[in-house]
Design an enzyme around this catalytic site. Structure first.
Site: not given
Ligand code: APR
Length: 309
Positions: A10, A88, A120, A151, A175
């Site tokens: 996301n 977080r 995070n 925000r 944060h």
């Molecule tokens: N290498 C590459 N991509 C990865 C890995 C990795 N080792 N591990 C996880 N991912 C990818 C997942 O496959 C997923 O598509 O990271 C992506 C994370 O996306 P979401 O689950 O949608 O999470 P998102 O809401 O984007 O948040 C990501 O940002 O704001 C912060 O707290 C939040 O730590 C979180 C990060």
């Protein structure tokens, strides 16, 4: 200009979309560990080029770091997002491993890059990246304060019934929901203190809404928010690639500034092509300094967990 966004979820995809719509690069690489996921998001984004009128080529890859080689900016969003009721900080165990490995793999092929950390708990992930990468401290920037400040401005604009563009307001410190410090004393509405218009109770309400801003959204959506985090990441990238020298509150390595050593925390910095370039001194008063110290102690305790992982 080549920019890489690690994590096509996301936040990563939203950040990538903002970057391509601003045409900050001619090539943007989106990398994810999930097979085909980044490729799909990239294809979808490329199919909006004729509609939005951008020229950036988006390339999606599954864990192929060679495709990211020579990037000037790398944005790290990979890792678990928050679920309702989670802080977080609870993400540390999983995300530390992910952030450490993706930073190392990215820098191996893009040794000159500026690295932006969004994953995070962001303060600890930024510290981990500084310590683990060996990069000069100016080239690692944690994004959280820009998001928290956007925000803060949102809640202030609601309370004042005014456009956000007429407001200046910053959140410094950590944060986390309890570690961030919305600086109400320094917040202004067209060069006048917001306390001219809002009572102490109203300002307290704005402050507490800001601090739980992310948790409020997680409760409503069921996962971490992405529009404002993605746009905040893109604003930071814009100031880097266009060498704008904008002042943003960002999480950076402190070496005595704001009375802190060996920690990454949110302070106002200028952002340009070399990463963060200068720390601005807000001349905090006694209670703000005490809040900063408290925030630093909480983040330091979190950082100490890294040693056990
Ligand atoms: N290498 C590459 N991509 C990865 C890995 C990795 N080792 N591990 C996880 N991912 C990818 C997942 O496959 C997923 O598509 O990271 C992506 C994370 O996306 P979401 O689950 O949608 O999470 P998102 O809401 O984007 O948040 C990501 O940002 O704001 C912060 O707290 C939040 O730590 C979180 C990060």
């Amino acid at each position: 200009m080549k920019i890489t966004v690690i994590g096509a979820g996301n936040v990563g995809a939203t950040c990538a979309e903002s970057i391509v719509r601003m045409e900050l690069a001619n090539e943007l690489v989106l990398l994810d560990i999930r097979e085909g996921f980044a490729e799909g998001k990239a294809m979808d984004m490329n199919q909006t080029a004729s509609l939005h009128g951008f020229h950036t080529k988006v390339r999606g890859v599954t864990n192929d770091y060679k495709a990211t080689a020579g990037s000037e900016v790398i944005v790290i969003t990979s890792g678990l997002p928050r679920k309702p009721g989670m802080t977080r900080e609870e993400l540390i165990g999983t995300n530390a491993g992910i952030v450490k490995s993706v930073v190392a793999q990215s820098l191996e092929v893009s040794p000159e890059a500026v690295v932006v950390i969004i994953s995070n708990p962001m303060d600890t992930m930024t510290y981990l990246a500084v310590k683990g990468s060996g990069l000069p401290k100016n080239r690692i920037i944690g994004m959280g304060g820009i998001l928290d400040s956007s925000r803060f401005k949102y809640y202030l604009s609601e309370a004042l019934n005014c456009p956000v563009s007429d407001l200046q307001a910053s959140v410094i410190g950590g944060h986390g929901d309890t570690t961030m410090i919305p600086l109400t004393r320094l917040a202004s509405y067209q060069s006048t203190p917001v306390s001219n218009y809002l009572s102490a109770e109203e300002l307290d309400q704005v402050k507490s809404s800001t601090m739980v801003g992310g948790a409020t959204l997680t409760g409503l959506i069921g996962t971490s928010a992405w529009y404002a985090p993605g746009a905040s990441g893109a604003a930071l990238v814009a100031s880097i690639v266009n060498d704008q020298k904008r002042i943003f509150p960002c999480c950076v390595y402190l070496d005595g500034e704001y009375g802190q050593h060996d920690i990454c925390l949110g302070v106002p910095v200028t952002i340009g092509k070399n990463g963060w370039e200068k720390i601005i001194d807000y001349n905090l008063n006694e209670s703000e300094n005490a809040a900063f110290e408290k925030s630093a102690n909480a983040v330091r305790a979190m950082n100490s967990v890294l040693a056990d992982l």
